[in-house]
Every structure is written in C-alpha cells, then in structure tokens.
Write a protein that holds these residues in place. Structure first.
Motif, mmCIF file in Angstrom:
data_model
loop_
_atom_site.group_PDB
_atom_site.id
_atom_site.type_symbol
_atom_site.label_atom_id
_atom_site.label_comp_id
_atom_site.label_asym_id
_atom_site.label_seq_id
_atom_site.Cartn_x
_atom_site.Cartn_y
_atom_site.Cartn_z
ATOM 1 N N LYS A 3 0.850 -1.183 0.000
ATOM 2 C CA LYS A 3 0.000 0.000 0.000
ATOM 3 C C LYS A 3 0.890 1.238 0.000
ATOM 4 O O LYS A 3 1.700 1.428 0.903
ATOM 5 N N THR A 4 0.765 2.042 -1.048
ATOM 6 C CA THR A 4 1.617 3.220 -1.199
ATOM 7 C C THR A 4 0.825 4.493 -0.938
ATOM 8 O O THR A 4 -0.373 4.565 -1.199
ATOM 9 N N PHE A 5 1.527 5.486 -0.413
ATOM 10 C CA PHE A 5 0.875 6.762 -0.132
ATOM 11 C C PHE A 5 1.912 7.877 -0.175
ATOM 12 O O PHE A 5 3.121 7.644 -0.081
ATOM 13 N N THR A 6 1.429 9.085 -0.320
ATOM 14 C CA THR A 6 2.268 10.282 -0.273
ATOM 15 C C THR A 6 1.683 11.249 0.736
ATOM 16 O O THR A 6 0.482 11.543 0.700
ATOM 17 N N SER A 83 0.950 7.134 10.973
ATOM 18 C CA SER A 83 -0.004 6.314 11.725
ATOM 19 C C SER A 83 -1.419 6.469 11.176
ATOM 20 O O SER A 83 -2.193 5.496 11.137
ATOM 21 N N THR A 84 -1.762 7.666 10.741
ATOM 22 C CA THR A 84 -3.065 7.878 10.113
ATOM 23 C C THR A 84 -3.180 7.057 8.842
ATOM 24 O O THR A 84 -4.202 6.409 8.593
ATOM 25 N N ALA A 85 -2.119 7.079 8.025
ATOM 26 C CA ALA A 85 -2.110 6.267 6.800
ATOM 27 C C ALA A 85 -2.229 4.785 7.140
ATOM 28 O O ALA A 85 -2.971 4.040 6.480
ATOM 29 N N PHE A 86 -1.525 4.357 8.165
ATOM 30 C CA PHE A 86 -1.576 2.964 8.627
ATOM 31 C C PHE A 86 -3.008 2.547 8.965
ATOM 32 O O PHE A 86 -3.471 1.463 8.572
ATOM 33 N N ARG A 87 -3.721 3.418 9.667
ATOM 34 C CA ARG A 87 -5.092 3.100 10.058
ATOM 35 C C ARG A 87 -6.072 3.228 8.885
ATOM 36 O O ARG A 87 -6.888 2.336 8.639
ATOM 37 N N GLU A 88 -6.001 4.348 8.170
ATOM 38 C CA GLU A 88 -6.976 4.617 7.118
ATOM 39 C C GLU A 88 -6.830 3.662 5.932
ATOM 40 O O GLU A 88 -7.824 3.323 5.273
#
Length: 256
Positions: A3-6, A83-88
C-alpha cells in the motif's frame, strides 16, 4: 499487499511529479492532503488560508489525472501522519506500507514490488530504505556497519546500527507491534523518526536494510519549507520549538 501513499508536504506540483513518474504504480496510490499552504516555491505568507484551499484543489485534480486516491487529514506530525495512513489504509500484518515522498526522486519505481518480496521472505525485516549516494559512500568507506545479503533475489545491505533513512517501506507486522509509527521524543512534529523506531526494531528482534541497487535523491521544492525544517530540527531546540508549519508561518509573518 503493498500500500503506497504520499504525505502532501511541499508543492502540489512536486506531488504531481511523483504521481506522473510512478506510472502504473500510481493506480491505487493514495495522496494525503495535509492542508499545506505551499502553492508555489515562494508562497505569500499573508495568504495561508487561500493557499491551503488552492493546494487542496490542485492535489485533488492531480489525483484524478493520475488515477490515484485522494484523502484529506489534519497535519499532526510526520509519525502521526504515517499512523493515520496505517489506520486509514487498513494495513494488515502481511501488508507493506510504502511512503512515496514528494521531495525524493528516483529513476523508476520498479523497487516497489521488490520491497514487498523482501518483507514476504523475511518477516523480521521492519524497514527497507532506498539507497542514496551518501549511504553508498559510507558503506564503501566502512563508515556504516553492514552485512550484504540477498533476500528474495534482491541485494540488500542489512545495517547494524542507526542511520538516517531515505524513502522507506515499513512492515505491517512492525507497525502493528508499535500500534502505528513511533513518535520521536522531543521531535513530535518533524525529524528523527529513525531514532524513535530503532529501539522498537531491536526490542522486537527486527532489523532494517537498504535496497542496494535502487537510489533516490532528495530535492528541495520550497525554500520556505526548507527554512522551516531547518528551524525546527537544528540547534538546541526544545519540544516547544516543534511547531507546525502553519504556526511557524504565523510567527514569521509577525516578525516581518
């Protein structure tokens, strides 16, 4: 699953540049809008709220263009945003969370599936970082204690000790153990994320490595944001100096 995010620091253009460079990997990628008031390299400090709106509008447009997902969350600090990305993004134990930084440039993104293969083969690999010219120089000069290994067919430098990271992939197992990304003591907003994670790596019997043959390069996309980062991480700064970019802009405006 990878899962990738910026995290939406810096200018919308720099986020768009990373999405464009990612190609097919941009599909399913999540751009997280943090409400940063950096529309251009030299934003007007007096137009912070206007720039926030225009920045959000631009990021949303780029997500549509490159088939990425858009998410808006309040900026609480680097670790907290991870951590927000981890949860969302609902990262599971066997998932890998990859941060695509808007101010890190690499030749291609073929390394994304490779970090997943490495972590699938080694369940105790907490973090895989991309290489940099600086890291490679320290490795070749013996300044960075390491062991060369081939994991899932990929050459890595397993680092014995603490060093800074470039773009990173983080194991879902490690993030679940820590209940998110650890927050550095004294640097709750920006800086020193490695020093917060390293004790958890050691205590949990984990390790971390550098993907030897894949390099990235840091670029500065905003002189104003560079000034902010230097101000809150350099010298004898206390926790009270770890303020958000918005607050820093307000203080800077008041002194002009």
């Amino acid at each position: 699953m990878i899962k990738t995010f910026t995290l939406g620091y810096n200018t919308p253009f720099s986020i768009a540049a990373r999405l464009r460079a990612m190609g097919e990997y941009a599909k399913g990628h999540t751009a997280i809008d943090l409400g940063f008031p950096i529309l251009s390299d030299n934003p007007s400090i007096g137009d912070v709220e206007k720039n926030k709106y225009l920045t959000s509008e631009a990021i949303l447009k780029y997500c549509f263009t490159y088939h990425a997902q858009y998410m808006r969350v309040p900026n609480k600090g680097v670790s907290q945003n991870w951590s927000t990305a981890f949860r969302e993004l609902q990262v599971g134990l066997d998932d890998v969370l990859v941060g695509i930084e808007p101010d890190e440039v690499c030749d291609n993104y073929d390394w994304i599936p490779k970090v997943g293969e490495i972590m699938e083969a080694d369940k105790k690999m907490a973090v895989v970082s991309l290489n940099t010219d600086g890291h490679q120089s320290m490795i070749e000069n013996g300044q960075l204690k390491h062991t060369v290994e081939y994991i899932a067919g990929h050459k890595v430098y397993v680092i014995h000790g603490l060093s800074n990271w470039a773009m990173i992939a983080v194991s879902g197992r490690f993030l679940h153990r820590c209940e998110g990304m650890p927050v550095p003591k004294g640097y709750s907003v920006y800086g020193h994320i490695e020093s917060a994670c390293y004790p958890h790596i050691i205590d949990g019997g984990y390790r971390w490595c550098i993907l030897a043959d894949h390099f990235c390069q840091h670029i500065e996309t905003s002189k104003l944001y560079r000034e902010y980062k230097t101000d809150v991480t350099s010298g004898e700064f206390t926790e009270r100096k770890q303020i958000t970019f918005d607050k820093w802009l307000e203080l800077k405006k008041a002194t002009q």
